[in-house]
Design a protein around this motif. Sequence first.
Motif, mmCIF file in Angstrom:
data_model
loop_
_atom_site.group_PDB
_atom_site.id
_atom_site.type_symbol
_atom_site.label_atom_id
_atom_site.label_comp_id
_atom_site.label_asym_id
_atom_site.label_seq_id
_atom_site.Cartn_x
_atom_site.Cartn_y
_atom_site.Cartn_z
ATOM 1 N N GLN A 62 -9.762 -4.239 3.836
ATOM 2 C CA GLN A 62 -8.443 -4.855 3.843
ATOM 3 C C GLN A 62 -7.863 -4.685 5.237
ATOM 4 O O GLN A 62 -7.948 -3.598 5.823
ATOM 5 N N VAL A 63 -7.293 -5.739 5.796
ATOM 6 C CA VAL A 63 -6.777 -5.684 7.163
ATOM 7 C C VAL A 63 -5.298 -6.020 7.186
ATOM 8 O O VAL A 63 -4.766 -6.628 6.261
ATOM 9 N N SER A 64 -4.650 -5.614 8.257
ATOM 10 C CA SER A 64 -3.219 -5.857 8.421
ATOM 11 C C SER A 64 -2.947 -6.353 9.831
ATOM 12 O O SER A 64 -3.698 -6.051 10.768
ATOM 13 N N GLN B 91 0.845 -1.184 0.000
ATOM 14 C CA GLN B 91 0.000 0.000 0.000
ATOM 15 C C GLN B 91 0.881 1.233 0.000
ATOM 16 O O GLN B 91 2.042 1.180 0.423
ATOM 17 N N PRO B 92 0.356 2.363 -0.483
ATOM 18 C CA PRO B 92 1.179 3.578 -0.537
ATOM 19 C C PRO B 92 1.394 4.187 0.841
ATOM 20 O O PRO B 92 0.628 3.952 1.773
ATOM 21 N N LEU B 93 2.428 4.967 0.931
ATOM 22 C CA LEU B 93 2.720 5.739 2.139
ATOM 23 C C LEU B 93 2.292 7.184 1.920
ATOM 24 O O LEU B 93 2.399 7.706 0.805
ATOM 25 N N ASN B 94 1.778 7.829 2.959
ATOM 26 C CA ASN B 94 1.552 9.260 2.891
ATOM 27 C C ASN B 94 2.485 9.947 3.880
ATOM 28 O O ASN B 94 3.269 9.303 4.579
ATOM 29 N N ASP B 95 2.393 11.251 3.974
ATOM 30 C CA ASP B 95 3.332 11.997 4.805
ATOM 31 C C ASP B 95 3.210 11.614 6.281
ATOM 32 O O ASP B 95 4.213 11.438 6.972
ATOM 33 N N SER B 96 1.967 11.448 6.755
ATOM 34 C CA SER B 96 1.768 11.132 8.170
ATOM 35 C C SER B 96 2.269 9.733 8.515
ATOM 36 O O SER B 96 2.901 9.526 9.553
ATOM 37 N N SER B 97 1.988 8.756 7.639
ATOM 38 C CA SER B 97 2.451 7.395 7.913
ATOM 39 C C SER B 97 3.966 7.313 7.829
ATOM 40 O O SER B 97 4.602 6.564 8.580
ATOM 41 N N ALA B 98 4.562 8.087 6.915
ATOM 42 C CA ALA B 98 6.022 8.102 6.813
ATOM 43 C C ALA B 98 6.645 8.674 8.083
ATOM 44 O O ALA B 98 7.636 8.141 8.602
ATOM 45 N N ARG B 99 6.058 9.745 8.605
ATOM 46 C CA ARG B 99 6.578 10.338 9.845
ATOM 47 C C ARG B 99 6.417 9.384 11.021
ATOM 48 O O ARG B 99 7.303 9.268 11.873
ATOM 49 N N ALA B 100 5.268 8.704 11.063
ATOM 50 C CA ALA B 100 5.024 7.766 12.168
ATOM 51 C C ALA B 100 6.027 6.620 12.163
ATOM 52 O O ALA B 100 6.346 6.058 13.216
ATOM 53 N N ILE C 28 -5.957 -4.703 12.074
ATOM 54 C CA ILE C 28 -6.357 -3.308 11.875
ATOM 55 C C ILE C 28 -6.903 -3.123 10.468
ATOM 56 O O ILE C 28 -6.392 -3.693 9.504
ATOM 57 N N VAL C 29 -7.970 -2.347 10.312
ATOM 58 C CA VAL C 29 -8.544 -2.046 9.005
ATOM 59 C C VAL C 29 -7.691 -0.971 8.340
ATOM 60 O O VAL C 29 -7.548 0.133 8.883
ATOM 61 N N ILE C 30 -7.117 -1.280 7.183
ATOM 62 C CA ILE C 30 -6.246 -0.324 6.491
ATOM 63 C C ILE C 30 -6.845 0.186 5.181
ATOM 64 O O ILE C 30 -6.296 1.087 4.559
ATOM 65 N N ALA C 31 -7.971 -0.385 4.767
ATOM 66 C CA ALA C 31 -8.642 0.094 3.555
ATOM 67 C C ALA C 31 -10.101 -0.334 3.592
ATOM 68 O O ALA C 31 -10.420 -1.438 4.026
ATOM 69 N N VAL C 32 -10.988 0.566 3.139
ATOM 70 C CA VAL C 32 -12.415 0.282 3.049
ATOM 71 C C VAL C 32 -12.889 0.685 1.660
ATOM 72 O O VAL C 32 -12.717 1.834 1.246
ATOM 73 N N VAL C 33 -13.462 -0.254 0.923
ATOM 74 C CA VAL C 33 -13.936 0.018 -0.428
ATOM 75 C C VAL C 33 -15.221 0.848 -0.363
ATOM 76 O O VAL C 33 -16.163 0.512 0.359
ATOM 77 N N GLU C 34 -15.222 1.946 -1.093
ATOM 78 C CA GLU C 34 -16.390 2.830 -1.105
ATOM 79 C C GLU C 34 -17.628 2.087 -1.632
ATOM 80 O O GLU C 34 -17.566 1.387 -2.636
ATOM 81 N N GLY C 35 -18.739 2.217 -0.922
ATOM 82 C CA GLY C 35 -19.978 1.574 -1.330
ATOM 83 C C GLY C 35 -20.094 0.126 -0.929
ATOM 84 O O GLY C 35 -21.087 -0.529 -1.239
ATOM 85 N N SER C 36 -19.096 -0.408 -0.235
ATOM 86 C CA SER C 36 -19.115 -1.811 0.172
ATOM 87 C C SER C 36 -20.002 -2.010 1.392
ATOM 88 O O SER C 36 -20.477 -1.054 2.021
ATOM 89 N N ILE C 37 -20.213 -3.284 1.751
ATOM 90 C CA ILE C 37 -21.001 -3.619 2.936
ATOM 91 C C ILE C 37 -20.384 -2.983 4.180
ATOM 92 O O ILE C 37 -21.083 -2.412 5.024
ATOM 93 N N ALA C 38 -19.059 -3.048 4.286
ATOM 94 C CA ALA C 38 -18.379 -2.488 5.446
ATOM 95 C C ALA C 38 -18.515 -0.970 5.503
ATOM 96 O O ALA C 38 -18.733 -0.393 6.576
ATOM 97 N N ALA C 39 -18.381 -0.325 4.343
ATOM 98 C CA ALA C 39 -18.494 1.132 4.304
ATOM 99 C C ALA C 39 -19.890 1.583 4.726
ATOM 100 O O ALA C 39 -20.045 2.549 5.478
ATOM 101 N N GLU C 40 -20.913 0.887 4.246
ATOM 102 C CA GLU C 40 -22.288 1.247 4.600
ATOM 103 C C GLU C 40 -22.582 0.998 6.072
ATOM 104 O O GLU C 40 -23.445 1.659 6.659
ATOM 105 N N ALA C 41 -21.845 0.052 6.673
ATOM 106 C CA ALA C 41 -22.045 -0.231 8.094
ATOM 107 C C ALA C 41 -21.285 0.747 8.984
ATOM 108 O O ALA C 41 -21.467 0.745 10.202
ATOM 109 N N GLY C 42 -20.418 1.561 8.389
ATOM 110 C CA GLY C 42 -19.696 2.568 9.151
ATOM 111 C C GLY C 42 -18.304 2.170 9.587
ATOM 112 O O GLY C 42 -17.683 2.860 10.397
ATOM 113 N N ILE C 43 -17.784 1.063 9.077
ATOM 114 C CA ILE C 43 -16.421 0.653 9.409
ATOM 115 C C ILE C 43 -15.432 1.637 8.777
ATOM 116 O O ILE C 43 -15.590 2.050 7.629
ATOM 117 N N ARG C 44 -14.403 2.002 9.545
ATOM 118 C CA ARG C 44 -13.446 2.999 9.087
ATOM 119 C C ARG C 44 -12.023 2.437 9.109
ATOM 120 O O ARG C 44 -11.724 1.491 9.831
#
Length: 418
Positions: free
Chosen positions: A329-331, A220-229, A351-367
């Motif tokens: 997607q979990v890690s 998965q890609p890194l962003n600035d915050s994850s790189a700093r962490a 840990i949940v690291i990705a949630v597909v937009e419009g999926s069952i999990a997204a509609e249930a509020g998983i973040r």
Amino acid sequence: LGQVHGQLPQDNDFFKFFAPRMPRQREYKSTALGSGVIVNSRKGYVITNNHVVDDMDEITVRLLDKTEYKATVVGRDPKSDIAVLQIDARGLTDLDFGNSDKLRVGEWVIAVGSPFSANLSHTVTAGIVSAKGRGNIIQGDVYEDFIQTDAAINPGNSGGALLNSAGDLIGINTAIYTNSFDRSNKGVGFAIPSNMVKQVMADLIQHGKVLRSWIGVQIQPLNDSSARAMGLKSPDGALVSDVVKDGPAKKAGLKTGDVIIEFNHVQVKNVDHLRNTVSASKPNKRYDLIVIRDGRKKTLKVTLEEMPGDDALATVSRPPAQTNELGIQVSSLSQSVIREYDISKGEEGVIVIAVVEGSIAAEAGIRIGDLITRVGTKKCNSPRGFAALIKETQKKNMVMLHMKRDGVARYMTLELDD
């Protein structure tokens, strides 16, 4: 390029009632338009996009002098959107391949194709290279390393040539950026680099398919915050979110939470860059791999293998098949993941690291960042264990997850589609 495909009217009672005299096997023909490039005049090879010729019954190639030839498909590769055709013709002129790696942003380029209609065939437009290495443009499992250009590219230009100022082929036009209502050019077009085209073409001609290598990780890609962490100086590289059992990476000692920063002495820019570099490398050969693990550089030796079929688990950069039903997607809880998501000491789960937009999990509020500790009443401590428990409970068309968010624990029940 012109194509024809057949369609049959729906065979139902409504259709029969209002069209009783119409032959039941009447065929409707429709045509589509695309562009192409002659790359081998002696053998009659023509390059175009896969989406131009996909699912077509008949393909006709029309040249500048308006002569037409029936074309046969030598090979197609949906993952790169490249197809190789062949025509039986004499006196053809081909284009020389240029080196797309040497192309520079700001350099002048020329696009050739047939926008909108056959009446506008062999239209030439000019522009500059706006950017290189563009990815995440087309949805689906495709290999993207696009050249972005502001040369006018419109529907019908797909498969046409992108040339440099010397007239060398440096790309195959494949896509344009539009909104939902207007398919015309907005000054943002994309082309497949000639170096990728050349390699795909060679494999299709020689093997009938593209031979790709794989490393056997989810990244998965890194962003600035994850790189700093994680204590990294920049977000360059690719974060390993899972390692495939018995895959090349597992055998090389790669672990979840590693950040791949260099492959075969080439610095990894991002997920797409690593994916394309690995896939283009020769299988059954050993390569150096440099990762950051717990803040320190570590060099590993990995022997790549030929990529399995589409139904194999965990191809590079694809979300795990076992979580597709829920759309998450979990890690595992590696040290880097614990730091990034601020997980309390002693916690267990995934840990949940990705949630597909419009999926069952997204509609249930998983973040992203939610901690899943149990599926039903059973503990889960790894992505593989989580997938096994999900598969076990899917038989009931319902999954109950025990989750923690901001220190608050609760169960969440998800109803699955039949």
